[in-house]
Every structure is written in structure tokens, then in C-alpha cells.
Design a protein around this motif. Structure first.
Motif, short mmCIF file in Angstrom:
data_model
loop_
_atom_site.label_atom_id
_atom_site.label_comp_id
_atom_site.label_asym_id
_atom_site.label_seq_id
_atom_site.Cartn_x
_atom_site.Cartn_y
_atom_site.Cartn_z
N TYR A 56 0.84 -1.44 0.08
CA TYR A 56 0.03 -0.03 -0.04
C TYR A 56 0.68 1.16 0.14
CZ TYR A 56 -3.52 3.65 1.35
OH TYR A 56 -4.26 4.60 1.18
N SER A 57 2.01 1.25 0.77
CA SER A 57 2.92 2.55 0.97
C SER A 57 3.43 2.78 -0.45
CB SER A 57 3.74 2.40 2.12
OG SER A 57 2.99 2.28 3.42
N LEU A 58 3.79 1.57 -1.04
CA LEU A 58 4.43 2.04 -2.35
C LEU A 58 3.63 2.44 -3.62
CD1 LEU A 58 6.76 -1.44 -2.21
CD2 LEU A 58 7.66 0.89 -2.66
N GLN A 59 2.42 1.71 -3.46
CA GLN A 59 1.26 2.25 -4.17
C GLN A 59 1.01 3.80 -3.98
OE1 GLN A 59 -1.52 -0.91 -4.20
NE2 GLN A 59 -0.59 -2.26 -5.64
N ASN A 60 0.68 4.14 -2.79
CA ASN A 60 -0.01 5.36 -2.29
C ASN A 60 0.95 5.99 -1.21
OD1 ASN A 60 -2.49 4.72 -3.78
ND2 ASN A 60 -2.45 3.10 -2.29
N PRO A 62 2.40 8.70 1.37
CA PRO A 62 1.95 9.85 1.72
C PRO A 62 2.37 11.06 0.96
CG PRO A 62 2.81 8.21 3.40
CD PRO A 62 3.18 7.75 2.45
N LYS A 63 1.43 12.14 1.13
CA LYS A 63 1.86 13.40 0.05
C LYS A 63 3.27 13.83 1.03
CE LYS A 63 0.05 17.69 -1.43
NZ LYS A 63 -0.94 18.45 -1.51
N ASN A 64 3.99 14.38 0.01
CA ASN A 64 5.20 14.81 0.50
C ASN A 64 6.39 13.86 0.99
OD1 ASN A 64 4.39 17.59 -0.13
ND2 ASN A 64 3.45 17.49 1.89
N PHE A 65 5.91 12.67 1.20
CA PHE A 65 6.75 11.64 1.76
C PHE A 65 7.36 10.51 0.47
CE2 PHE A 65 5.28 13.39 5.52
CZ PHE A 65 6.18 13.09 6.23
N GLU A 66 6.67 11.04 -0.67
CA GLU A 66 7.02 10.12 -1.93
C GLU A 66 8.55 9.57 -2.18
OE1 GLU A 66 3.41 12.51 -2.70
OE2 GLU A 66 5.47 13.05 -2.11
N THR A 67 9.66 10.57 -2.16
CA THR A 67 10.75 10.48 -2.44
C THR A 67 11.45 9.64 -1.00
OG1 THR A 67 11.19 12.18 -3.47
CG2 THR A 67 13.20 11.41 -2.66
N ILE A 68 11.20 9.79 0.21
CA ILE A 68 11.57 9.00 1.08
C ILE A 68 11.21 7.68 1.19
CG2 ILE A 68 11.46 8.77 3.73
CD1 ILE A 68 10.98 11.91 3.86
N ARG A 71 13.19 5.88 -1.61
CA ARG A 71 14.43 5.37 -1.18
C ARG A 71 14.49 4.56 -0.22
NH1 ARG A 71 16.77 11.78 -1.18
NH2 ARG A 71 17.10 11.72 -3.56
N HIS A 72 13.65 4.68 0.71
CA HIS A 72 13.60 3.42 2.00
C HIS A 72 13.57 2.04 1.34
CE1 HIS A 72 12.54 1.57 5.55
NE2 HIS A 72 11.41 0.92 4.95
N PHE A 73 12.30 1.95 0.54
CA PHE A 73 12.24 0.65 -0.22
C PHE A 73 13.28 0.18 -1.05
CE2 PHE A 73 7.93 1.28 1.53
CZ PHE A 73 7.74 0.19 2.45
N HIS A 74 13.89 1.13 -1.75
CA HIS A 74 14.85 0.96 -2.58
C HIS A 74 16.20 0.28 -2.05
CE1 HIS A 74 17.33 1.08 -6.01
NE2 HIS A 74 18.35 1.62 -5.67
N GLU A 75 16.46 0.83 -0.74
CA GLU A 75 17.59 0.32 -0.10
C GLU A 75 17.20 -0.80 0.68
OE1 GLU A 75 18.27 3.78 2.65
OE2 GLU A 75 18.85 5.21 1.23
N ARG A 76 16.17 -1.08 0.97
CA ARG A 76 15.67 -2.06 1.87
C ARG A 76 15.26 -3.49 1.12
NH1 ARG A 76 16.17 2.24 4.52
NH2 ARG A 76 17.02 2.35 6.47
N GLU A 77 14.96 -3.24 -0.27
CA GLU A 77 14.40 -4.37 -1.19
C GLU A 77 14.71 -5.71 -0.99
OE1 GLU A 77 13.66 -5.23 -5.77
OE2 GLU A 77 14.67 -3.36 -5.51
N GLN A 78 16.24 -5.78 -0.99
CA GLN A 78 16.85 -7.20 -0.90
C GLN A 78 16.30 -7.74 0.53
OE1 GLN A 78 20.97 -7.39 -1.82
NE2 GLN A 78 21.01 -9.51 -1.17
N LEU A 135 15.89 4.52 -9.64
CA LEU A 135 17.17 4.66 -10.54
C LEU A 135 16.95 5.88 -11.58
CD1 LEU A 135 17.82 0.77 -11.18
CD2 LEU A 135 19.18 2.27 -9.92
N GLU A 136 15.85 6.04 -12.18
CA GLU A 136 15.42 7.13 -12.93
C GLU A 136 15.58 8.56 -12.10
OE1 GLU A 136 11.05 7.36 -13.98
OE2 GLU A 136 11.87 6.93 -15.96
N LEU A 137 15.39 8.38 -10.82
CA LEU A 137 15.51 9.68 -10.07
C LEU A 137 16.92 9.95 -9.93
CD1 LEU A 137 14.34 11.95 -8.51
CD2 LEU A 137 14.46 10.37 -6.52
N LYS A 138 17.73 8.94 -9.63
CA LYS A 138 19.13 9.02 -9.49
C LYS A 138 19.86 9.58 -10.83
CE LYS A 138 22.94 6.40 -7.55
NZ LYS A 138 23.57 4.91 -7.22
N ARG A 139 19.29 8.99 -11.90
CA ARG A 139 19.91 9.47 -13.30
C ARG A 139 19.54 10.77 -13.34
NH1 ARG A 139 16.65 7.05 -17.07
NH2 ARG A 139 15.71 8.92 -17.22
N ASP A 140 18.25 11.27 -13.02
CA ASP A 140 17.98 12.62 -13.50
C ASP A 140 18.57 13.62 -12.55
OD1 ASP A 140 16.01 11.70 -15.30
OD2 ASP A 140 14.19 12.02 -13.92
#
Length: 149
Positions: A56-60, A62-68, A71-78, A135-140
Motif C-alpha cells: 500500500y505504501s509503495l502504491q500510495n 503519503p503526500k510529501n513523503f514520496e521520495t523518502i 528511497r527507503h524501499f529501494h535501499e531495503r528491497e533485498q 534509478l530514474e530519479l538518481k539518473r535525473d
């Protein structure tokens, strides 16, 4: 020290001691049973609900916390997917990999595994989309640094 004088650190330490342990079920109010199976059921339910909350958090986010959130889930995915895999293979939810304790294969484990497998598939899909966006955000941001130099 009363509740009006508690610091944030004291609150977090209390949460850590009461909830973030391998048998949080026994810290619930009015729990007088010491039956291990109730604790295991509590842990598996909590883990499944955590997986649903992650989806749910990945899909929705919270407003203004999208980047956090991203990054949180990107770092902890594995680590998230490793935990799902370990628990689906029979490791007791809440036990550490070092313990290596596993469930007795029974009907309850089969139901948990089926639910967890379904949640893991949803998580994999959302984490893959999240990885792409991260990765797109990092590239940009790297492109911005290069173009402003």
C-alpha cells in the motif's frame, strides 16, 4: 518520570522493548496465555499485515513523503524479499537467520505460506516499479549535476 515528561527517545526505547522482539504477542494487554502457537499466529499475522502495508505504501505514498518512501524501499528491497523467502521456506517469523528455527509443517503453515506467497508476488511487482523510479530519479539528479557544471 510521567508521560508528560517523556522524551521521544524514551518512547522509542519503550516501543523497541515492548514490540520489536521475537514474541510481541506476550506484551499485549490481557494476554495471559503462554501458548507458543498463539505467539506464532500473532507474528505471522503481523508480518502479513506488514507486507500489505508495504504494498500500500509503495502504491500510495503519503503526500510529501514520496521520495523518502521510494528511497527507503529501494535501499531495503533485498532484505525485505529475503525475509519473505526465509519465512515462506519455513523459518519462524521473528526468528533470526542465525537461529535457523523452522515451523512444523502443518495446516496453519500452509495457509500462512499461501498468503505470504501472494503478498510476496505483489511486493516484488511494486518493488521492481519502485527500483525503476529510484534509478530514474538518481539518473535525473546526476544529469542535473553534469548539466550545471
Amino acid at each position: 518520570m510521567g508521560k508528560s515528561n517523556s522524551t521521544m527517545l524514551q518512547v522509542l526505547v519503550s516501543i523497541q522493548g515492548l514490540v520489536l522482539n521475537d514474541k510481541p504477542y506476550f506484551n499485549e494487554p490481557a494476554i495471559f496465555s503462554s501458548k507458543e502457537k498463539h505467539s506464532l499466529a500473532y507474528n505471522t499475522t503481523a508480518f502479513l499485515l506488514s507486507c500489505k502495508t508495504m504494498v500500500y505504501s509503495l502504491q500510495n505514498p503519503p503526500k510529501n513523503f514520496e521520495t523518502i518512501i521510494m528511497r527507503h524501499f529501494h535501499e531495503r528491497e533485498q532484505a525485505i524479499l529475503e525475509a519473505c523467502g526465509a519465512y515462506a521456506s519455513g523459518m519462524i517469523v521473528g526468528s533470526s537467520v542465525k537461529d535457523g528455527r523452522t515451523y512444523i509443517r502443518n495446516k496453519c503453515f500452509a495457509r500462512f505460506k499461501k498468503s505470504l506467497d501472494a503478498q510476496t508476488e505483489l511486493l516484488k511487482k511494486e518493488l521492481a516499479a519502485n527500483r525503476f523510479h529510484a534509478l530514474e530519479l538518481k539518473r535525473d539528479s546526476t544529469d542535473e549535476i553534469v548539466s550545471t557544471s
